[in-house]
Design an enzyme around this catalytic site. Sequence first.
Site, PDB file in Angstrom:
ATOM      1  N   VAL A 140     -48.341  -7.769   7.890  1.00  0.00           N
ATOM      2  CA  VAL A 140     -49.204  -8.046   6.734  1.00  0.00           C
ATOM      3  C   VAL A 140     -50.398  -8.930   7.079  1.00  0.00           C
ATOM      4  O   VAL A 140     -51.404  -8.932   6.369  1.00  0.00           O
ATOM      5  CB  VAL A 140     -48.436  -8.688   5.543  1.00  0.00           C
ATOM      6  CG1 VAL A 140     -47.369  -7.762   4.998  1.00  0.00           C
ATOM      7  CG2 VAL A 140     -47.867 -10.045   5.907  1.00  0.00           C
ATOM      8  N   ASN A 143     -43.885 -10.578  -0.463  1.00  0.00           N
ATOM      9  CA  ASN A 143     -42.783 -11.489  -0.130  1.00  0.00           C
ATOM     10  C   ASN A 143     -42.789 -11.928   1.328  1.00  0.00           C
ATOM     11  O   ASN A 143     -42.228 -12.980   1.663  1.00  0.00           O
ATOM     12  CB  ASN A 143     -41.458 -10.777  -0.468  1.00  0.00           C
ATOM     13  CG  ASN A 143     -40.259 -11.444   0.140  1.00  0.00           C
ATOM     14  OD1 ASN A 143     -39.757 -12.440  -0.390  1.00  0.00           O
ATOM     15  ND2 ASN A 143     -39.779 -10.932   1.274  1.00  0.00           N
ATOM     16  N   ALA A 157     -50.244 -25.223   1.812  1.00  0.00           N
ATOM     17  CA  ALA A 157     -51.597 -24.731   1.517  1.00  0.00           C
ATOM     18  C   ALA A 157     -51.574 -23.237   1.237  1.00  0.00           C
ATOM     19  O   ALA A 157     -52.226 -22.746   0.299  1.00  0.00           O
ATOM     20  CB  ALA A 157     -52.533 -25.039   2.688  1.00  0.00           C
ATOM     21  N   TYR A 217     -47.902 -24.405   5.290  1.00  0.00           N
ATOM     22  CA  TYR A 217     -47.131 -23.572   4.355  1.00  0.00           C
ATOM     23  C   TYR A 217     -47.450 -23.939   2.900  1.00  0.00           C
ATOM     24  O   TYR A 217     -47.603 -23.064   2.045  1.00  0.00           O
ATOM     25  CB  TYR A 217     -45.648 -23.793   4.678  1.00  0.00           C
ATOM     26  CG  TYR A 217     -44.662 -22.934   3.935  1.00  0.00           C
ATOM     27  CD1 TYR A 217     -44.378 -21.638   4.348  1.00  0.00           C
ATOM     28  CD2 TYR A 217     -43.973 -23.443   2.833  1.00  0.00           C
ATOM     29  CE1 TYR A 217     -43.431 -20.866   3.675  1.00  0.00           C
ATOM     30  CE2 TYR A 217     -43.027 -22.683   2.159  1.00  0.00           C
ATOM     31  CZ  TYR A 217     -42.756 -21.398   2.588  1.00  0.00           C
ATOM     32  OH  TYR A 217     -41.820 -20.647   1.921  1.00  0.00           O
ATOM     33  N   GLY A 270     -41.812  -7.658   3.811  1.00  0.00           N
ATOM     34  CA  GLY A 270     -40.692  -8.469   4.298  1.00  0.00           C
ATOM     35  C   GLY A 270     -39.397  -8.096   3.609  1.00  0.00           C
ATOM     36  O   GLY A 270     -38.638  -8.968   3.192  1.00  0.00           O
TER      37      GLY A 270
HETATM   38  N1  LIG Z   1     -35.587 -19.097   1.702  1.00  0.00           N
HETATM   39  C1  LIG Z   1     -36.162 -20.047   0.992  1.00  0.00           C
HETATM   40  O1  LIG Z   1     -35.582 -21.125   0.761  1.00  0.00           O
HETATM   41  C2  LIG Z   1     -37.541 -19.827   0.415  1.00  0.00           C
HETATM   42  C3  LIG Z   1     -38.013 -20.801  -0.477  1.00  0.00           C
HETATM   43  C4  LIG Z   1     -39.277 -20.626  -1.039  1.00  0.00           C
HETATM   44  C5  LIG Z   1     -40.028 -19.519  -0.718  1.00  0.00           C
HETATM   45  N2  LIG Z   1     -39.544 -18.592   0.160  1.00  0.00           N
HETATM   46  C6  LIG Z   1     -40.402 -17.451   0.456  1.00  0.00           C
HETATM   47  O2  LIG Z   1     -39.708 -16.250   0.207  1.00  0.00           O
HETATM   48  C7  LIG Z   1     -40.166 -15.229   1.078  1.00  0.00           C
HETATM   49  C8  LIG Z   1     -38.990 -14.611   1.797  1.00  0.00           C
HETATM   50  O3  LIG Z   1     -38.344 -15.625   2.525  1.00  0.00           O
HETATM   51  P1  LIG Z   1     -36.889 -15.477   3.177  1.00  0.00           P
HETATM   52  O4  LIG Z   1     -36.240 -16.779   3.053  1.00  0.00           O
HETATM   53  O5  LIG Z   1     -36.224 -14.244   2.675  1.00  0.00           O
HETATM   54  O6  LIG Z   1     -37.341 -15.298   4.709  1.00  0.00           O
HETATM   55  P2  LIG Z   1     -36.664 -14.588   5.943  1.00  0.00           P
HETATM   56  O7  LIG Z   1     -35.198 -14.365   5.706  1.00  0.00           O
HETATM   57  O8  LIG Z   1     -37.101 -15.366   7.131  1.00  0.00           O
HETATM   58  O9  LIG Z   1     -37.369 -13.146   5.958  1.00  0.00           O
HETATM   59  C9  LIG Z   1     -38.752 -13.060   6.167  1.00  0.00           C
HETATM   60  C10 LIG Z   1     -39.178 -11.624   5.955  1.00  0.00           C
HETATM   61  O10 LIG Z   1     -40.608 -11.562   6.108  1.00  0.00           O
HETATM   62  C11 LIG Z   1     -40.915 -10.563   7.072  1.00  0.00           C
HETATM   63  N3  LIG Z   1     -42.170 -10.910   7.741  1.00  0.00           N
HETATM   64  C12 LIG Z   1     -42.497 -12.065   8.388  1.00  0.00           C
HETATM   65  N4  LIG Z   1     -43.740 -11.997   8.871  1.00  0.00           N
HETATM   66  C13 LIG Z   1     -44.222 -10.768   8.535  1.00  0.00           C
HETATM   67  C14 LIG Z   1     -45.438 -10.079   8.766  1.00  0.00           C
HETATM   68  N5  LIG Z   1     -46.447 -10.651   9.444  1.00  0.00           N
HETATM   69  N6  LIG Z   1     -45.588  -8.823   8.291  1.00  0.00           N
HETATM   70  C15 LIG Z   1     -44.578  -8.223   7.605  1.00  0.00           C
HETATM   71  N7  LIG Z   1     -43.399  -8.815   7.363  1.00  0.00           N
HETATM   72  C16 LIG Z   1     -43.222 -10.074   7.831  1.00  0.00           C
HETATM   73  C17 LIG Z   1     -39.717 -10.511   7.990  1.00  0.00           C
HETATM   74  O11 LIG Z   1     -39.693  -9.277   8.707  1.00  0.00           O
HETATM   75  P3  LIG Z   1     -38.836  -9.091  10.081  1.00  0.00           P
HETATM   76  O12 LIG Z   1     -37.395  -9.001   9.654  1.00  0.00           O
HETATM   77  O13 LIG Z   1     -39.352  -7.825  10.683  1.00  0.00           O
HETATM   78  O14 LIG Z   1     -39.088 -10.316  10.917  1.00  0.00           O
HETATM   79  C18 LIG Z   1     -38.588 -10.660   6.976  1.00  0.00           C
HETATM   80  O15 LIG Z   1     -38.338  -9.444   6.316  1.00  0.00           O
HETATM   81  C19 LIG Z   1     -41.190 -15.887   2.008  1.00  0.00           C
HETATM   82  O16 LIG Z   1     -42.496 -15.672   1.533  1.00  0.00           O
HETATM   83  C20 LIG Z   1     -40.831 -17.361   1.905  1.00  0.00           C
HETATM   84  O17 LIG Z   1     -41.934 -18.170   2.194  1.00  0.00           O
HETATM   85  C21 LIG Z   1     -38.319 -18.734   0.736  1.00  0.00           C
END
Ligand SMILES: NC(=O)c1ccc[n+]([C@@H]2O[C@H](COP(=O)([O-])OP(=O)(O)OC[C@H]3O[C@@H](n4cnc5c(N)ncnc54)[C@H](OP(=O)(O)O)[C@@H]3O)[C@@H](O)[C@H]2O)c1
Length: 242
Positions: free
Chosen positions: A60, A88, A155, A153, A8
Amino acid sequence: MKYALVTGGSRGIGRAVSLKLASMGYTVLVNYVSNEAKAQETIDQIKAEGGDAVLMKFDVSDAEQTREAISAWQQEHPEDYIEVVVNNAGIRRDNLIVWMSPEDWGSVINTNLGGFYNVTSLLIKPMLLHRFGRVINMASLSGLKGMTGQTNYSAAKGGLIAATKALAQEVARKGITVNAVAPGFVRTDMVEGLDEAELRKLIPMNRFGEPEEVANLVGFLASKESSYITGECISINGGLYS
Ligand SMILES: NC(=O)c1ccc[n+]([C@@H]2O[C@H](COP(=O)([O-])OP(=O)(O)OC[C@H]3O[C@@H](n4cnc5c(N)ncnc54)[C@H](OP(=O)(O)O)[C@@H]3O)[C@@H](O)[C@H]2O)c1
């Protein structure tokens, strides 16, 4: 050459982490699932800053696709190995459990938690052989506290934290550390649609975090400076929860 894989890596936190690892001298394998244009932007930014990165498309949550992509890279780089992996990639599909479909339960578990297994189980053996590695898992405040509307999420992220602790013990003697990072609210596409003005009132720092702030923590955990930290889940949430 040193290699790091960021799942990601096309957007949000993963992009910031990719840029950070590239600035530390890693050639970054930027994984994404569908958003090629955004993934290419990550690569272009890294190259503009003098770093090196390549695209690596796979889902993934799909064990076969993941194996094919990683095996192909390994065959093309018989002398190299991926010494840092940042699990990630993540999605959220929020709903109260009474309305949560089996699809939304399954896709969130399979991506956020299954993705960790699909990727890490392939990369850990070369790390063991080289007696050095860094596994960093992107958990969440939801995985520590649990959040209404996020049983799936929470879990998945709670499971990821437990898996981090278990794997850390399995590989600790071999120079591999395994840690998790648990962000609160971070300004990315994932939090679009949330009421930031209301939510920030709950955060002692009175603001959302920036992806670069999470990336700095991941960079430290990826570095040799963090060598005695393993099995930890480090919160990064502006004081929201500890
Ligand atoms: N933002 C927050 O407030 C927050 C808080 C706590 C935890 N997190 C965690 O931090 C991580 C990143 O979050 P973010 O906020 O940066 O999210 P985001 O901006 O929505 O980006 C998600 C990323 O994950 C990729 N992705 C989604 N499903 C995938 C799959 N099946 N295989 C490969 N890649 C996949 C997406 O690829 P595409 O671009 O190709 O769709 C994108 O690069 C996540 O695990 C999220 O749960 C985020």
